[in-house]
Each structure stands twice: as structure tokens, then as C-alpha cells.
Motif scaffolding. Structure first.
Motif, PDB file in Angstrom:
ATOM      1  N   THR A   8       0.829  -1.205   0.000  1.00  0.00           N
ATOM      2  CA  THR A   8       0.000   0.000   0.000  1.00  0.00           C
ATOM      3  C   THR A   8       0.863   1.253   0.000  1.00  0.00           C
ATOM      4  O   THR A   8       0.614   2.202  -0.747  1.00  0.00           O
ATOM      5  CB  THR A   8      -0.928  -0.005   1.222  1.00  0.00           C
ATOM      6  OG1 THR A   8      -1.706  -1.206   1.240  1.00  0.00           O
ATOM      7  CG2 THR A   8      -1.857   1.197   1.195  1.00  0.00           C
ATOM      8  N   ALA A  18      -4.401   8.448  -8.836  1.00  0.00           N
ATOM      9  CA  ALA A  18      -5.099   8.600  -7.560  1.00  0.00           C
ATOM     10  C   ALA A  18      -6.256   9.564  -7.743  1.00  0.00           C
ATOM     11  O   ALA A  18      -6.170  10.531  -8.507  1.00  0.00           O
ATOM     12  CB  ALA A  18      -4.155   9.118  -6.486  1.00  0.00           C
ATOM     13  N   LEU A  21     -12.194  10.577  -3.296  1.00  0.00           N
ATOM     14  CA  LEU A  21     -13.641  10.387  -3.311  1.00  0.00           C
ATOM     15  C   LEU A  21     -14.249  11.174  -2.159  1.00  0.00           C
ATOM     16  O   LEU A  21     -13.929  10.929  -0.992  1.00  0.00           O
ATOM     17  CB  LEU A  21     -13.980   8.902  -3.185  1.00  0.00           C
ATOM     18  CG  LEU A  21     -13.269   7.972  -4.184  1.00  0.00           C
ATOM     19  CD1 LEU A  21     -13.677   6.526  -3.951  1.00  0.00           C
ATOM     20  CD2 LEU A  21     -13.576   8.401  -5.625  1.00  0.00           C
ATOM     21  N   VAL A  71     -12.074   9.204   0.934  1.00  0.00           N
ATOM     22  CA  VAL A  71     -11.351   7.992   0.547  1.00  0.00           C
ATOM     23  C   VAL A  71     -10.425   8.354  -0.608  1.00  0.00           C
ATOM     24  O   VAL A  71     -10.865   8.941  -1.612  1.00  0.00           O
ATOM     25  CB  VAL A  71     -12.307   6.863   0.104  1.00  0.00           C
ATOM     26  CG1 VAL A  71     -11.512   5.641  -0.367  1.00  0.00           C
ATOM     27  CG2 VAL A  71     -13.248   6.482   1.238  1.00  0.00           C
ATOM     28  N   GLU A  73      -8.491   6.797  -3.534  1.00  0.00           N
ATOM     29  CA  GLU A  73      -8.450   5.555  -4.310  1.00  0.00           C
ATOM     30  C   GLU A  73      -7.270   5.592  -5.279  1.00  0.00           C
ATOM     31  O   GLU A  73      -7.129   6.538  -6.062  1.00  0.00           O
ATOM     32  CB  GLU A  73      -9.745   5.369  -5.089  1.00  0.00           C
ATOM     33  CG  GLU A  73      -9.790   4.086  -5.906  1.00  0.00           C
ATOM     34  CD  GLU A  73     -11.077   3.931  -6.681  1.00  0.00           C
ATOM     35  OE1 GLU A  73     -11.911   3.088  -6.304  1.00  0.00           O
ATOM     36  OE2 GLU A  73     -11.255   4.693  -7.666  1.00  0.00           O
ATOM     37  N   THR A  75      -5.099   3.469  -8.277  1.00  0.00           N
ATOM     38  CA  THR A  75      -5.214   2.410  -9.281  1.00  0.00           C
ATOM     39  C   THR A  75      -3.862   2.211  -9.942  1.00  0.00           C
ATOM     40  O   THR A  75      -3.290   3.148 -10.510  1.00  0.00           O
ATOM     41  CB  THR A  75      -6.269   2.760 -10.348  1.00  0.00           C
ATOM     42  OG1 THR A  75      -7.534   2.978  -9.713  1.00  0.00           O
ATOM     43  CG2 THR A  75      -6.403   1.625 -11.349  1.00  0.00           C
ATOM     44  N   ARG A  89      -5.465  -2.141  -6.736  1.00  0.00           N
ATOM     45  CA  ARG A  89      -6.044  -0.901  -6.226  1.00  0.00           C
ATOM     46  C   ARG A  89      -5.849  -0.835  -4.721  1.00  0.00           C
ATOM     47  O   ARG A  89      -5.715  -1.866  -4.066  1.00  0.00           O
ATOM     48  CB  ARG A  89      -7.540  -0.818  -6.559  1.00  0.00           C
ATOM     49  CG  ARG A  89      -7.854  -0.532  -8.022  1.00  0.00           C
ATOM     50  CD  ARG A  89      -9.337  -0.278  -8.214  1.00  0.00           C
ATOM     51  NE  ARG A  89      -9.642   0.195  -9.556  1.00  0.00           N
ATOM     52  CZ  ARG A  89      -9.972  -0.597 -10.566  1.00  0.00           C
ATOM     53  NH1 ARG A  89     -10.039  -1.913 -10.375  1.00  0.00           N
ATOM     54  NH2 ARG A  89     -10.243  -0.091 -11.757  1.00  0.00           N
ATOM     55  N   TRP A  91      -7.280   1.617  -1.210  1.00  0.00           N
ATOM     56  CA  TRP A  91      -8.187   2.648  -0.720  1.00  0.00           C
ATOM     57  C   TRP A  91      -7.724   3.087   0.670  1.00  0.00           C
ATOM     58  O   TRP A  91      -7.578   2.266   1.576  1.00  0.00           O
ATOM     59  CB  TRP A  91      -9.608   2.107  -0.632  1.00  0.00           C
ATOM     60  CG  TRP A  91     -10.176   1.704  -1.958  1.00  0.00           C
ATOM     61  CD1 TRP A  91     -10.930   2.467  -2.813  1.00  0.00           C
ATOM     62  CD2 TRP A  91     -10.049   0.425  -2.595  1.00  0.00           C
ATOM     63  NE1 TRP A  91     -11.268   1.748  -3.934  1.00  0.00           N
ATOM     64  CE2 TRP A  91     -10.751   0.483  -3.822  1.00  0.00           C
ATOM     65  CE3 TRP A  91      -9.413  -0.771  -2.238  1.00  0.00           C
ATOM     66  CZ2 TRP A  91     -10.822  -0.599  -4.689  1.00  0.00           C
ATOM     67  CZ3 TRP A  91      -9.476  -1.853  -3.106  1.00  0.00           C
ATOM     68  CH2 TRP A  91     -10.196  -1.754  -4.318  1.00  0.00           C
ATOM     69  N   CYS A  93      -8.804   5.388   3.754  1.00  0.00           N
ATOM     70  CA  CYS A  93      -9.918   6.106   4.364  1.00  0.00           C
ATOM     71  C   CYS A  93      -9.382   6.979   5.501  1.00  0.00           C
ATOM     72  O   CYS A  93      -8.526   6.535   6.281  1.00  0.00           O
ATOM     73  CB  CYS A  93     -10.956   5.134   4.916  1.00  0.00           C
ATOM     74  SG  CYS A  93     -11.618   3.980   3.691  1.00  0.00           S
ATOM     75  N   ALA A 117      -6.893   1.324   5.712  1.00  0.00           N
ATOM     76  CA  ALA A 117      -6.551   1.145   4.303  1.00  0.00           C
ATOM     77  C   ALA A 117      -6.822  -0.296   3.894  1.00  0.00           C
ATOM     78  O   ALA A 117      -6.778  -1.219   4.717  1.00  0.00           O
ATOM     79  CB  ALA A 117      -5.091   1.510   4.048  1.00  0.00           C
ATOM     80  N   THR A 118      -7.072  -0.474   2.612  1.00  0.00           N
ATOM     81  CA  THR A 118      -7.276  -1.792   2.035  1.00  0.00           C
ATOM     82  C   THR A 118      -6.535  -1.852   0.718  1.00  0.00           C
ATOM     83  O   THR A 118      -6.549  -0.884  -0.062  1.00  0.00           O
ATOM     84  CB  THR A 118      -8.773  -2.078   1.797  1.00  0.00           C
ATOM     85  OG1 THR A 118      -9.474  -2.002   3.027  1.00  0.00           O
ATOM     86  CG2 THR A 118      -8.973  -3.460   1.196  1.00  0.00           C
TER      87      THR A 118
END
Length: 231
Positions: A8, A18, A21, A71, A73, A75, A89, A91, A93, A117-118
Motif C-alpha cells: 500500500t 489517484a 472520493l 477515501v 483511491e 489504481t 487498487r 483505498w 480512508c 486502508a485496504t
């Protein structure tokens, strides 16, 4: 293999795309939500640079208690032409605040305090804690990966094709080898995509005996890998 937090952090500090959102703004044009620059601070915070009149700046300005839940995001797209080019990807937060006076006139620096984060990439999907993200370091090759993959693809396609010999007789027979391209590279190894079209592709991971620290060490390990394929 790299940890989820390291993967990440690498995405955040790489050149992958990036977009921020914002809550309650589904109609906002995506280009207006893309930061002009981003950087990561020592405590894991992410700094995002925007024009002073960009939607994220306006939203952060009018947020209640000067904190806006958002968020980020990211990619990651392979820098060479392969089927299914999106490699992953992530994310992030957290809450967004302004940092007035930090950026040049006409620009505003925003600070994203990461709460969670994910990541969902070639290694799989995983959640990342705030503490792990802050403590992680990006892969040491991330600043060179695009150039190195494009060079391997353009100049060493024959050597990449020979790597199929390292997969074993049974596996090699199952791998379509009409097209071969380097897909990803990190300090732990090289990932190659063998394909005979979008519906017929296979990834093979070639791990180094030990993690490399820099481009010099990488070249040494790639040479060893290619020589092993020819043996």
C-alpha cells in the motif's frame, strides 16, 4: 513477499493514478478530484496538492469541525501492454484538513490522516492498519520499476520467453507463450505474464534467493535468473 502495508505504501508513493472520493459529490468530474502531487509524511499522513478552487479544497473548507471524511483511491496499471492491465487498487480512508500557507499561491495543500486502508492486488486482498501503514516503507525499486519493466519488454523479450523453462515440464506445457511480458518487479522477484489472448493468460512469479537492495543487485539477480533459464 512484501507485506500488505508495504504494498500500500508503495502504491501511495508511486506514480500510479489517484482520485479523492468526496462524500455527497457523485457528479463531480473525476479529473477535478485528482491531486497534482502527493507525498507521505513521517507519521503516515498523506499530503495532497490541489488548485485552490478544486472541489476537495472547497469541501474541506466548509467541513464541520474542519474535518472531512474521504477515501483516496489508487489504481495501479501495468506500464507495459498486457491483458488485464490493472495490477491492483488501494483505498485509504481518513479525514481531510487544509494546511493554509504551505503551498504556493493559487494552490492548497491538504492533509489526509489515514484511519484505515485496504489493498487488492496481484498478491491478494488485505486490510492495513494505521500503525502498519505508518511504519511501512515503499519497495526500494518502486522509482525504477516502470523504466525497468519497459526495458525488459522492449529489449529482452526472448530472455523472458525462456523463463518458461523454469516452470517445470507440466506447468510449461500449460502456459500459453504467444505473448510474454514482464508484469511487476519488486525487491523479492519478477512476475511475468504469459498469454495467448485476454482469456488465456497465466502469471508466473520468479523469486530471488534474497531481497535486492538496489538496481545493481537487481541486475545481478536478473542475470542469474536468465542464465538459469538457459542452463
Amino acid at each position: 513477499m512484501p507485506s500488505a502495508a508495504e504494498r500500500t505504501r508503495t502504491l501511495v508513493q508511486s506514480t500510479c493514478s489517484a482520485v479523492l472520493l468526496l462524500p455527497g459529490s457523485p457528479g463531480t468530474h473525476p479529473e477535478l478530484l485528482v491531486p497534482e502531487a502527493r507525498a507521505t509524511g513521517p507519521d503516515g499522513e498523506v499530503f495532497l496538492l490541489y488548485p485552490g478552487d478544486a472541489p476537495p479544497v472547497r469541501a474541506a473548507t466548509h467541513a464541520e469541525d474542519d474535518e472531512l471524511p474521504v477515501v483516496l483511491e489508487l489504481t495501479d496499471v501495468a506500464p507495459v501492454s498486457v491483458p488485464h492491465r490493472i495490477r491492483g487498487r488501494a483505498w485509504l480512508c481518513g479525514r481531510l484538513t487544509r494546511l493554509p500557507g504551505v503551498a504556493e499561491p493559487g494552490r492548497m495543500m491538504l492533509r489526509l490522516e489515514v484511519g484505515s486502508a485496504t489493498v487488492d492486488d496481484l498478491w491478494g486482498s488485505a486490510d492495513v492498519t494505521t500503525e502498519d501503514f505508518a511504519a511501512a516503507a515503499p519497495d526500494p525499486l518502486h522509482g525504477h520499476e516502470t523504466e525497468l519493466l519497459q526495458h525488459l519488454h522492449a529489449a529482452h523479450g526472448d530472455r523472458l520467453r525462456e523463463l518458461a523453462s523454469l516452470l517445470g515440464t507440466y506447468a510449461a506445457g500449460l502456459v500459453p507463450t504467444r505473448d510474454v511480458a514482464p508484469l511487476a518487479l519488486d525487491r523479492f522477484g519478477l512476475r511475468v505474464r504469459f498469454s495467448a489472448g485476454p482469456e488465456h493468460c497465466f502469471d508466473a512469479r520468479f523469486d530471488f534467493p534474497r531481497p535486492v537492495r538496489d538496481v545493481t543487485g537487481l541486475r545481478r539477480e536478473l542475470h542469474r535468473l536468465f542464465e538459469a533459464a538457459r542452463a
